[in-house]
Scaffold this motif. Structure first.
Motif, PDB file in Angstrom:
ATOM      1  N   ASN A 153       1.107  27.918  10.345  1.00  0.00           N
ATOM      2  CA  ASN A 153       2.536  27.639  10.477  1.00  0.00           C
ATOM      3  C   ASN A 153       2.828  26.757  11.689  1.00  0.00           C
ATOM      4  OD1 ASN A 153       3.075  29.304   8.252  1.00  0.00           O
ATOM      5  ND2 ASN A 153       3.395  31.110   9.535  1.00  0.00           N
ATOM      6  N   GLU A 154       2.248  27.130  12.819  1.00  0.00           N
ATOM      7  CA  GLU A 154       2.502  26.374  14.047  1.00  0.00           C
ATOM      8  C   GLU A 154       2.018  24.941  13.935  1.00  0.00           C
ATOM      9  OE1 GLU A 154       1.207  28.267  17.613  1.00  0.00           O
ATOM     10  OE2 GLU A 154       2.118  30.189  17.105  1.00  0.00           O
ATOM     11  N   SER A 155       0.867  24.749  13.313  1.00  0.00           N
ATOM     12  CA  SER A 155       0.331  23.402  13.148  1.00  0.00           C
ATOM     13  C   SER A 155       1.282  22.533  12.332  1.00  0.00           C
ATOM     14  CB  SER A 155      -1.034  23.469  12.467  1.00  0.00           C
ATOM     15  OG  SER A 155      -1.522  22.174  12.177  1.00  0.00           O
ATOM     16  N   LEU A 156       1.788  23.071  11.224  1.00  0.00           N
ATOM     17  CA  LEU A 156       2.704  22.311  10.381  1.00  0.00           C
ATOM     18  C   LEU A 156       4.009  22.021  11.099  1.00  0.00           C
ATOM     19  CD1 LEU A 156       2.295  23.997   6.872  1.00  0.00           C
ATOM     20  CD2 LEU A 156       1.320  21.838   7.647  1.00  0.00           C
ATOM     21  N   LEU A 157       4.553  23.004  11.790  1.00  0.00           N
ATOM     22  CA  LEU A 157       5.826  22.825  12.482  1.00  0.00           C
ATOM     23  C   LEU A 157       5.724  21.769  13.584  1.00  0.00           C
ATOM     24  CD1 LEU A 157       6.913  26.562  12.720  1.00  0.00           C
ATOM     25  CD2 LEU A 157       7.945  24.794  11.287  1.00  0.00           C
ATOM     26  N   LYS A 158       4.634  21.807  14.327  1.00  0.00           N
ATOM     27  CA  LYS A 158       4.453  20.821  15.394  1.00  0.00           C
ATOM     28  C   LYS A 158       4.214  19.426  14.820  1.00  0.00           C
ATOM     29  CE  LYS A 158       2.787  24.155  18.802  1.00  0.00           C
ATOM     30  NZ  LYS A 158       1.627  24.674  19.586  1.00  0.00           N
ATOM     31  N   GLU A 159       3.480  19.369  13.706  1.00  0.00           N
ATOM     32  CA  GLU A 159       3.240  18.081  13.060  1.00  0.00           C
ATOM     33  C   GLU A 159       4.551  17.495  12.526  1.00  0.00           C
ATOM     34  OE1 GLU A 159       0.549  16.191   9.402  1.00  0.00           O
ATOM     35  OE2 GLU A 159       0.104  18.194  10.185  1.00  0.00           O
ATOM     36  N   ALA A 160       5.387  18.358  11.952  1.00  0.00           N
ATOM     37  CA  ALA A 160       6.672  17.902  11.428  1.00  0.00           C
ATOM     38  C   ALA A 160       7.555  17.365  12.552  1.00  0.00           C
ATOM     39  CB  ALA A 160       7.375  19.040  10.695  1.00  0.00           C
ATOM     40  N   LYS A 161       7.591  18.084  13.665  1.00  0.00           N
ATOM     41  CA  LYS A 161       8.369  17.636  14.820  1.00  0.00           C
ATOM     42  C   LYS A 161       7.878  16.282  15.312  1.00  0.00           C
ATOM     43  CE  LYS A 161      10.804  18.071  18.738  1.00  0.00           C
ATOM     44  NZ  LYS A 161      12.284  18.064  18.819  1.00  0.00           N
ATOM     45  N   GLN A 162       6.560  16.156  15.462  1.00  0.00           N
ATOM     46  CA  GLN A 162       5.978  14.907  15.965  1.00  0.00           C
ATOM     47  C   GLN A 162       6.222  13.745  15.003  1.00  0.00           C
ATOM     48  OE1 GLN A 162       1.795  15.169  16.810  1.00  0.00           O
ATOM     49  NE2 GLN A 162       1.678  13.161  17.765  1.00  0.00           N
ATOM     50  N   ALA A 163       6.217  14.027  13.709  1.00  0.00           N
ATOM     51  CA  ALA A 163       6.406  12.972  12.714  1.00  0.00           C
ATOM     52  C   ALA A 163       7.850  12.507  12.614  1.00  0.00           C
ATOM     53  CB  ALA A 163       5.925  13.453  11.350  1.00  0.00           C
ATOM     54  N   GLY A 164       8.772  13.313  13.146  1.00  0.00           N
ATOM     55  CA  GLY A 164      10.166  12.883  13.154  1.00  0.00           C
ATOM     56  C   GLY A 164      11.104  13.676  12.261  1.00  0.00           C
ATOM     57  N   ALA A 165      10.675  14.818  11.771  1.00  0.00           N
ATOM     58  CA  ALA A 165      11.554  15.640  10.938  1.00  0.00           C
ATOM     59  C   ALA A 165      12.806  16.025  11.720  1.00  0.00           C
ATOM     60  CB  ALA A 165      10.823  16.891  10.472  1.00  0.00           C
ATOM     61  N   LYS A 166      13.933  16.085  11.019  1.00  0.00           N
ATOM     62  CA  LYS A 166      15.207  16.387  11.665  1.00  0.00           C
ATOM     63  C   LYS A 166      15.545  17.873  11.614  1.00  0.00           C
ATOM     64  CE  LYS A 166      15.981  12.023  12.413  1.00  0.00           C
ATOM     65  NZ  LYS A 166      15.857  11.479  13.792  1.00  0.00           N
ATOM     66  N   ALA A 167      14.877  18.614  10.746  1.00  0.00           N
ATOM     67  CA  ALA A 167      15.119  20.050  10.628  1.00  0.00           C
ATOM     68  C   ALA A 167      13.962  20.690   9.878  1.00  0.00           C
ATOM     69  CB  ALA A 167      16.434  20.324   9.897  1.00  0.00           C
ATOM     70  N   ILE A 168      13.866  22.006  10.013  1.00  0.00           N
ATOM     71  CA  ILE A 168      12.874  22.797   9.280  1.00  0.00           C
ATOM     72  C   ILE A 168      13.605  23.640   8.245  1.00  0.00           C
ATOM     73  CG2 ILE A 168      11.091  24.570   9.422  1.00  0.00           C
ATOM     74  CD1 ILE A 168      10.347  21.909  10.804  1.00  0.00           C
ATOM     75  N   VAL A 169      13.099  23.604   7.018  1.00  0.00           N
ATOM     76  CA  VAL A 169      13.669  24.402   5.929  1.00  0.00           C
ATOM     77  C   VAL A 169      12.762  25.609   5.701  1.00  0.00           C
ATOM     78  CG1 VAL A 169      14.426  24.406   3.529  1.00  0.00           C
ATOM     79  CG2 VAL A 169      14.544  22.284   4.865  1.00  0.00           C
ATOM     80  N   LEU A 170      13.262  26.791   6.014  1.00  0.00           N
ATOM     81  CA  LEU A 170      12.509  28.016   5.755  1.00  0.00           C
ATOM     82  C   LEU A 170      12.857  28.514   4.362  1.00  0.00           C
ATOM     83  CD1 LEU A 170      10.762  30.474   6.440  1.00  0.00           C
ATOM     84  CD2 LEU A 170      12.785  31.501   7.524  1.00  0.00           C
ATOM     85  N   THR A 171      11.902  28.415   3.446  1.00  0.00           N
ATOM     86  CA  THR A 171      12.124  28.923   2.092  1.00  0.00           C
ATOM     87  C   THR A 171      11.904  30.426   2.108  1.00  0.00           C
ATOM     88  OG1 THR A 171      11.579  26.873   0.978  1.00  0.00           O
ATOM     89  CG2 THR A 171      11.300  28.885  -0.285  1.00  0.00           C
ATOM     90  N   ALA A 172      12.991  31.165   1.891  1.00  0.00           N
ATOM     91  CA  ALA A 172      12.961  32.617   2.048  1.00  0.00           C
ATOM     92  C   ALA A 172      12.888  33.368   0.725  1.00  0.00           C
ATOM     93  CB  ALA A 172      14.201  33.064   2.820  1.00  0.00           C
ATOM     94  N   ASP A 173      12.998  32.649  -0.409  1.00  0.00           N
ATOM     95  CA  ASP A 173      13.060  33.326  -1.709  1.00  0.00           C
ATOM     96  C   ASP A 173      11.771  33.218  -2.505  1.00  0.00           C
ATOM     97  OD1 ASP A 173      13.166  30.630  -2.314  1.00  0.00           O
ATOM     98  OD2 ASP A 173      14.704  30.832  -3.853  1.00  0.00           O
ATOM     99  N   ALA A 174      10.672  32.869  -1.836  1.00  0.00           N
ATOM    100  CA  ALA A 174       9.422  32.653  -2.560  1.00  0.00           C
ATOM    101  C   ALA A 174       8.265  33.389  -1.889  1.00  0.00           C
ATOM    102  CB  ALA A 174       9.124  31.161  -2.669  1.00  0.00           C
ATOM    103  N   THR A 175       8.503  34.647  -1.530  1.00  0.00           N
ATOM    104  CA  THR A 175       7.428  35.439  -0.934  1.00  0.00           C
ATOM    105  C   THR A 175       6.339  35.748  -1.958  1.00  0.00           C
ATOM    106  OG1 THR A 175       8.768  37.398  -1.378  1.00  0.00           O
ATOM    107  CG2 THR A 175       8.881  36.470   0.838  1.00  0.00           C
TER     108      THR A 175
END
Length: 367
Positions: A153-175
């Protein structure tokens, strides 16, 4: 055509002459291999909720207004400081390489050309950075399918931030994944790699079924995970999959910056309500404290209008964009958004609304 591990992907690049978005499904089915098409088009169980998503828009009616002294309605809007040309956006959709050889990169190009927003998925065919770069600076959000492994999770979140993502979408209905019969009937296994998974021990997604992919997903997602994601990524968090006022308030209380009203396009809890049928109650509970993105079942300009008039700030779609991608690559994606936006502008004109704010204040009749 491009062949990957025996799976044939269209590689056409062309604008589409679209009569309406519902007609694209049958055209796309002709060129997407059976297993891939079943994965994209299918819902859960007997598809009751999938069908109800679009039918629900008929539960309200738009009041036409004349003598309104307007022309050339304007669709430009914004969400937490991000200016876009249209409230229509692309919701997170996995494995777009099933539809086209260039997958998410072509989707990003087409969405950017239309001046719209895009959510990219953890389970994308192309990497976060490559998908972001293909949009050439256009705003994108990164959708996190939260894993049991927080290193992942941390790797993806940091990569998204570095790549320029404007927000993170937490999908909560697909456990867990919904019971998707088309995938079972087709014995569907992902034929193409999922780029964001290749660096981790669970493999790259190639040759796996959706059940195996979800086995690595976190089944326990709690309100505290919202703040944990914000702390790691340093970005706003959108909670996707909200279908009740209670859950919306719970998410906002835990720090959610945006609520995404969605039932995953009818792919999760079959027998649950149509997404549109819960939108107005969720919007009343949220009461403008945070923006609301709406998705599931959007196929017409009138649907966009009704969603905005019922409390949404942005209106997202998935399958029609993927069908446009399959038929025409980046230009096909652009054609889909432009067609829907043109339909929407026609509805705006006939309803006597000049701006998106006017649409949000429009009153609907309930049948």
């Amino acid at each position: 055509m491009t062949e990957t591990n025996g799976y044939f992907q269209n590689d056409n690049e062309k604008e589409l002459n679209i009569v309406n978005l519902p007609s694209l499904e049958a055209e796309a089915e002709k060129i997407i291999p059976k297993g891939g098409f079943g994965y994209i088009a299918g819902g859960s169980e007997d598809n009751w909720t999938l069908k109800a998503n679009t039918e629900a828009f008929n539960h309200v009616q738009i009041v036409p207004h004349v003598l309104s002294d307007i022309e050339d309605p304007q669709t430009n809007t914004s969400i937490f400081g991000i200016d876009v040309k249209t409230p229509i956006m692309m919701t997170a959709t996995a494995a777009q390489g099933l539809a086209h050889a260039k997958g998410e990169m072509d989707t990003a190009k087409g969405i950017a050309k239309a001046g719209a927003l895009m959510e990219q998925s953890t389970y994308s065919s192309t990497s976060i950075a490559d998908t972001m770069a293909a949009g050439n600076g256009a705003p994108q959000f990164f959708q996190l399918y939260m894993s049991k492994d927080w290193t992942f999770n941390e790797s993806l979140l940091k990569e998204a931030k570095q790549a320029g993502a404007k927000a993170i979408v937490l999908t909560a209905d697909a456990t867990v994944d919904g019971y998707r019969e088309s995938d079972i009937i087709n014995d569907f296994q992902f034929p193409t790699p999922m780029a964001n998974l290749t660096k981790f021990s669970e493999g790259d997604g190639e040759g796996k079924g959706i059940g195996e992919i979800y086995a690595a997903a976190a089944q326990k997602i709690s309100p505290k995970d919202i703040q944990r994601i914000k702390d790691i990524a340093g970005l706003p968090v959108i909670v996707k999959g909200v279908q009740s006022p209670e859950d919306a308030l719970l998410a906002i209380g835990a720090g959610a910056d945006v609520i995404q009203v969605s039932n995953h396009g009818g792919r999760q809890l079959n027998g649950g309500p149509a997404s549109f049928d819960v939108l107005s109650d969720v919007a009343k509970a949220v009461n403008h404290r945070v923006p609301i993105i709406f998705d599931s079942g959007v196929r017409r300009g009138s649907h966009v209008f009704k969603a905005l008039a019922s409390g949404a700030d942005m209106v997202a779609m998935g399958r029609p964009v993927i069908y446009g991608l399959a038929l025409g690559g980046a230009d096909g994606v652009y054609s889909v958004v432009e067609h829907l936006n043109d339909e929407f502008k026609t509805i705006m004109q006939l309803a006597g609304t000049k701006t998106i704010e006017d649409v949000k204040h429009a009153k609907l009749l309930k049948k």
